[in-house]
Design an enzyme around this catalytic site. Structure first.
Site, PDB file in Angstrom:
ATOM      1  N   LYS A  35       7.480 -20.738  33.547  1.00 36.14           N
ATOM      2  CA  LYS A  35       6.800 -19.766  32.965  1.00 36.14           C
ATOM      3  C   LYS A  35       7.292 -19.030  31.883  1.00 36.14           C
ATOM      4  CE  LYS A  35       8.973 -16.264  35.942  1.00 36.14           C
ATOM      5  NZ  LYS A  35       8.681 -15.236  36.986  1.00 36.14           N
ATOM      6  N   TYR A 252      19.643  -3.394   4.532  1.00 36.96           N
ATOM      7  CA  TYR A 252      19.014  -2.178   4.782  1.00 36.96           C
ATOM      8  C   TYR A 252      20.039  -0.963   5.094  1.00 36.96           C
ATOM      9  CZ  TYR A 252      14.158  -3.868   4.159  1.00 36.96           C
ATOM     10  OH  TYR A 252      13.052  -4.402   3.964  1.00 36.96           O
TER      11      TYR A 252
END
Length: 346
Positions: A35, A252
């Site tokens: 999954k 940044y």
């Protein structure tokens, strides 16, 4: 299409882990959980590598199951989450979990209204203590067996999922006791596959698990014990190299300030690819066999590496990730979350 990053699967380690699981489980059947894109490893890729070795493949929902069935109509797949798409399950020979009386009644109602060529292959889920999915009362357990007899239903399995293993042995043993109480009520004419999960239970409490099959995910992918080998590596490349001077900033918000003249490299992956911004200035990558620190704040699609003392050039390979436990420790989470985020890499 140009790739900024590539998930690489070590098939040798994957099959080594499988043999370890077989050894630890005493040769029991194995349901491999694929999954969430096989925990970020690539569902179809893992399926192809393990087809013919494991007994079942476990998925979370009908969409994942249909992907596998489209790839291989003869695959043996169990939807371990909850689905009400009984039509798709029956028509495509997909096994599925029944987790309550209401859920079973919905199936019975569907079968009463629709004549099916193939049986509904169900796995009765018992709630042994997690309180997530599963039947909690003996009456409901008996009810399902009684009301399956005159319908086109094949009770293929009985399962539970343990909430704890080695970290709470008393609670775990209470879960085992409760599950076994349900199993004692199976009519003698039935012989369903009895199976349990997950990996921690197999590794910590294997002496308690006298069942037919184990469901494993994390252990197969290389985590949970020292003798398991990680399967997934994330690689990228250097797209730019530049020199900066002492006192200059990187990225940044001035996330890093150079204390000396430096050489830095830019790698084209970021938090948009599952590399958490919280890893900024906190981990290393491998370039030319050497560990190089990541510097500055991670951007959406790029990050920076200190390569001052490494002989590198644009286009050189960067091994970004090779151990989910290290990242999990930094981020205060679990390897599952780290691995599934690898599915974001394009």
């Amino acid at each position: 299409m140009e790739k900024n990053g590539e998930v690489v699967i070590n098939s040798r380690n994957l099959k080594y882990n499988f043999l370890e699981i077989k050894r630890l489980s005493g040769g029991k059947k194995v349901c491999l959980m694929i999954k969430a894109n096989a925990y970020g490893h690539g569902m179809i890729k893992i399926y192809d590598l393990m087809k013919g070795l494991v007994d079942f493949f476990g998925v979370s929902n009908i969409n994942e199951a249909l992907q596998i069935k489209k790839h291989d109509p003869f695959s043996k797949v169990i939807v371990v989450g909850k689905t009400n798409r009984f039509d798709l399950c029956i028509d495509n020979d997909i096994s599925f979990v029944i987790d309550s009386r209401r859920h079973f009644n919905a199936l019975a109602q569907y079968l009463d209204k629709n004549q099916t060529t193939f049986p509904a292959k169900i796995h009765i889920k018992v709630n042994s203590g997690m309180n997530r999915l599963g039947i909690s009362t003996v009456d409901t357990f008996k009810y399902i067996f009684k009301n399956s007899e005159k319908r086109n239903i094949f009770i293929e399995g009985i399962s539970t999922h343990f909430a704890t293993a080695g970290n709470d042995s008393v609670f775990f043993l209470n879960q085992v006791k409760k599950f076994n109480e349900f199993l004692s009520l199976i009519p003698k004419r039935y012989s369903p596959i009895i199976h349990v999960g997950g990996s921690g239970v197999l590794l910590e409490n294997k002496s308690e698990l006298d069942y037919d099959m184990v469901r494993v995910g994390l252990a197969m992918y290389g985590y949970g014990a020292k003798n398991f080998k990680p399967v997934l590596t994330l690689k990228s490349k250097i797209i730019k190299i530049m020199k900066i001077h002492k006192g200059e900033y990187v990225g940044y918000s001035k996330g890093f300030c150079a204390e000396n003249d430096m050489k830095i490299a830019v790698v084209p992956l970021g938090y948009g690819d599952g590399i958490s911004r919280k890893l900024s200035n906190k981990f290393c990558v491998k370039i030319a066999g050497k560990q190089c620190p990541v510097i500055g704040n991670i951007c959406m699609d790029m990050f920076f590496v200190d390569v001052t003392y490494v002989d590198v050039k644009e286009g050189d390979e960067v091994v970004v990730f090779w151990d989910a436990k290290k990242w999990a420790r930094i981020l205060g989470t679990i390897p599952y979350e780290i691995l599934t985020n690898m599915s974001l890499v394009r």
